[in-house]
Design a protein around this motif. Structure first.
Motif, short mmCIF file in Angstrom:
data_model
loop_
_atom_site.label_atom_id
_atom_site.label_comp_id
_atom_site.label_asym_id
_atom_site.label_seq_id
_atom_site.Cartn_x
_atom_site.Cartn_y
_atom_site.Cartn_z
N GLY A 198 0.82 -1.20 0.00
CA GLY A 198 0.00 0.00 0.00
C GLY A 198 0.85 1.25 0.00
N ALA A 199 0.22 2.38 -0.21
CA ALA A 199 0.94 3.63 -0.28
C ALA A 199 1.44 4.02 1.10
CB ALA A 199 0.03 4.72 -0.82
N GLY A 200 2.60 4.64 1.10
CA GLY A 200 3.16 5.14 2.35
C GLY A 200 2.71 6.56 2.58
N VAL A 201 3.41 7.26 3.46
CA VAL A 201 3.14 8.67 3.73
C VAL A 201 3.68 9.49 2.55
CG1 VAL A 201 3.58 10.59 5.29
CG2 VAL A 201 3.30 8.28 6.21
N SER A 202 2.85 10.35 2.03
CA SER A 202 3.32 11.21 0.94
C SER A 202 3.29 12.66 1.37
CB SER A 202 2.47 11.02 -0.32
OG SER A 202 1.13 11.38 -0.09
N GLN A 203 4.23 13.44 0.83
CA GLN A 203 4.34 14.85 1.16
C GLN A 203 4.51 15.66 -0.12
OE1 GLN A 203 7.24 14.03 4.86
NE2 GLN A 203 6.56 16.17 4.73
N THR A 204 3.84 16.77 -0.16
CA THR A 204 3.98 17.66 -1.31
C THR A 204 4.07 19.11 -0.85
OG1 THR A 204 1.56 17.74 -1.52
CG2 THR A 204 2.74 16.19 -2.94
N PRO A 205 4.85 19.94 -1.57
CA PRO A 205 5.75 19.52 -2.65
C PRO A 205 7.00 18.84 -2.08
CG PRO A 205 6.06 21.85 -2.15
CD PRO A 205 4.94 21.37 -1.26
N SER A 206 7.80 18.27 -2.94
CA SER A 206 9.05 17.67 -2.46
C SER A 206 10.09 18.76 -2.18
CB SER A 206 9.59 16.67 -3.47
OG SER A 206 9.75 17.27 -4.73
N ASN A 207 10.01 19.83 -2.95
CA ASN A 207 10.89 20.98 -2.77
C ASN A 207 10.08 22.26 -2.87
OD1 ASN A 207 13.96 20.28 -2.72
ND2 ASN A 207 13.09 18.91 -4.24
N LYS A 208 10.42 23.22 -2.02
CA LYS A 208 9.76 24.51 -2.06
C LYS A 208 10.80 25.59 -1.81
CE LYS A 208 6.33 27.50 -1.94
NZ LYS A 208 5.49 27.78 -3.14
N VAL A 209 10.92 26.49 -2.79
CA VAL A 209 11.81 27.64 -2.65
C VAL A 209 10.94 28.87 -2.55
CG1 VAL A 209 13.68 28.96 -3.65
CG2 VAL A 209 13.60 26.48 -3.98
N THR A 210 11.17 29.69 -1.54
CA THR A 210 10.37 30.88 -1.35
C THR A 210 11.26 32.02 -0.91
OG1 THR A 210 8.34 31.72 -0.32
CG2 THR A 210 9.85 30.49 1.09
N GLU A 211 10.69 33.19 -0.92
CA GLU A 211 11.44 34.37 -0.49
C GLU A 211 11.09 34.72 0.95
OE1 GLU A 211 11.88 36.66 -4.81
OE2 GLU A 211 10.42 37.35 -3.33
N LYS A 212 12.04 35.30 1.61
CA LYS A 212 11.83 35.75 2.99
C LYS A 212 10.57 36.60 3.07
CE LYS A 212 14.34 38.34 6.57
NZ LYS A 212 13.42 39.47 6.72
N GLY A 213 9.76 36.29 4.08
CA GLY A 213 8.54 37.05 4.30
C GLY A 213 7.30 36.44 3.67
N LYS A 214 7.47 35.45 2.78
CA LYS A 214 6.33 34.83 2.13
C LYS A 214 5.67 33.78 3.02
CE LYS A 214 6.83 36.87 -1.92
NZ LYS A 214 5.81 37.82 -2.48
N TYR A 215 4.49 33.36 2.59
CA TYR A 215 3.72 32.35 3.29
C TYR A 215 3.82 31.03 2.52
CZ TYR A 215 -0.68 29.92 4.54
OH TYR A 215 -1.62 28.99 4.91
N VAL A 216 3.98 29.91 3.24
CA VAL A 216 4.04 28.61 2.58
C VAL A 216 3.15 27.60 3.28
CG1 VAL A 216 6.39 28.94 1.70
CG2 VAL A 216 6.04 27.82 3.91
N GLU A 217 2.69 26.64 2.50
CA GLU A 217 1.91 25.52 3.01
C GLU A 217 2.56 24.23 2.55
OE1 GLU A 217 -2.63 27.34 3.25
OE2 GLU A 217 -2.15 25.70 1.87
N LEU A 218 2.71 23.32 3.49
CA LEU A 218 3.29 22.01 3.20
C LEU A 218 2.24 20.96 3.54
CD1 LEU A 218 6.76 22.57 4.96
CD2 LEU A 218 6.05 23.27 2.68
N ARG A 219 2.07 20.00 2.64
CA ARG A 219 0.98 19.03 2.78
C ARG A 219 1.50 17.64 3.11
NH1 ARG A 219 -4.37 17.98 -0.10
NH2 ARG A 219 -4.48 15.70 -0.27
N CYS A 220 0.73 16.94 3.93
CA CYS A 220 1.06 15.56 4.29
C CYS A 220 -0.16 14.68 4.13
CB CYS A 220 1.55 15.49 5.73
SG CYS A 220 1.78 13.79 6.35
N ASP A 221 0.00 13.57 3.39
CA ASP A 221 -1.05 12.55 3.28
C ASP A 221 -0.59 11.32 4.04
OD1 ASP A 221 -1.57 14.16 0.58
OD2 ASP A 221 -3.35 12.96 1.05
N PRO A 222 -1.21 11.03 5.17
CA PRO A 222 -0.75 9.89 5.98
C PRO A 222 -1.20 8.56 5.38
CG PRO A 222 -2.71 10.82 6.95
CD PRO A 222 -2.36 11.69 5.77
#
Lengths: 114, 116
Positions: B1-25
């Motif tokens: 079966g599928a394991g834990v997945s996370q997206t994105p695998s890489n995220k580059v952002t600039e200082k001061g920005k907002y980011v969201e990281l996702r996890c599918d258990p």
């Protein structure tokens, strides 16, 4: 303040040799001690774990030795293979929490030379 | 079966920005954990969910960090006003429920966050 101290930081072993990684802790309430293996670009994966009521646990080529009085535990990899080359983390958790709140060591990068 | 997945695998952002990281258990795992792994260090606990609720968020470094798990499955780690010091690999893990220390945590591959 690091709850679990791990050494060495890196380790080079010849194929067929024994790899030994050591960890020490201070909190006597810790009661579960797993070792994780991590390959580049992957998440850590459980390798083997021990509870303090035993002094040794062996699974295949991997053995944990546990010294409760010294508050130390170690991972021994017998007959080390190039495929064992990875970063190894020890960890400990505290039963006061109702979940595994792990405190990880800083990791040991193992390189097994062919 | 599928394991834990996370997206994105890489995220580059600039200082001061907002980011969201996702996890599918892993399906059926009600316990979910977020960790942060800085270069050359072991994973550092951030937050633990049991179902939809954050049972322990004591590892979140400050109020710029927030995580949700609205339906008890997918979780999102949110970082506001990112700083260069937030650069790290963010790991998600899931396990079966319950207090037993034998409930193994299964880790995803992580999201590598770089704040320029």
């Amino acid at each position: 303040q690091q709850q679990v101290k791990q050494s060495p930081q890196s380790l080079i072993v010849q194929k067929g040799g024994i790899s030994i990684i050591n960890c020490a802790y201070e909190n006597t309430a810790f009661d579960y001690f797993p070792w994780y293996q991590q390959f580049p670009g992957k998440g850590p994966a459980l390798l083997i774990a021990i509870r303090p009521d035993v002094s040794e646990k062996k699974e295949g080529r991997f053995t944990i030795s546990f010294n409760k009085s010294a508050k130390q535990f170690s991972l021994h990899i017998m007959d080390s293979q190039p495929g064992d080359s990875a970063t190894y983390f020890c960890a400990a958790s505290n039963p006061l929490y109702n979940f595994n709140k792990f405190y990880f060591g800083s990791g040991t990068k193992l390189n097994v030379k062919p | 079966g599928a394991g834990v997945s996370q997206t994105p695998s890489n995220k580059v952002t600039e200082k001061g920005k907002y980011v969201e990281l996702r996890c599918d258990p892993i399906s059926g795992h009600t316990a979910l954990y977020w960790y942060r792994q800085s270069l050359g260090q072991g994973p550092e606990f951030l937050i633990y969910f049991q179902g939809t609720g954050a049972a322990d968020d004591s590892g979140l470094p400050n109020d710029r960090f927030f995580a949700v798990r609205p339906e008890g499955s997918v979780s999102t780690l949110k970082i506001q006003r990112t700083e260069r010091g937030d650069s790290a690999v963010y790991l998600c893990a899931s396990s079966l429920a319950g207090p037993s220390s034998m409930n193994e945590q299964f880790f995803g591959p992580g999201t590598r966050l770089t704040v320029l």
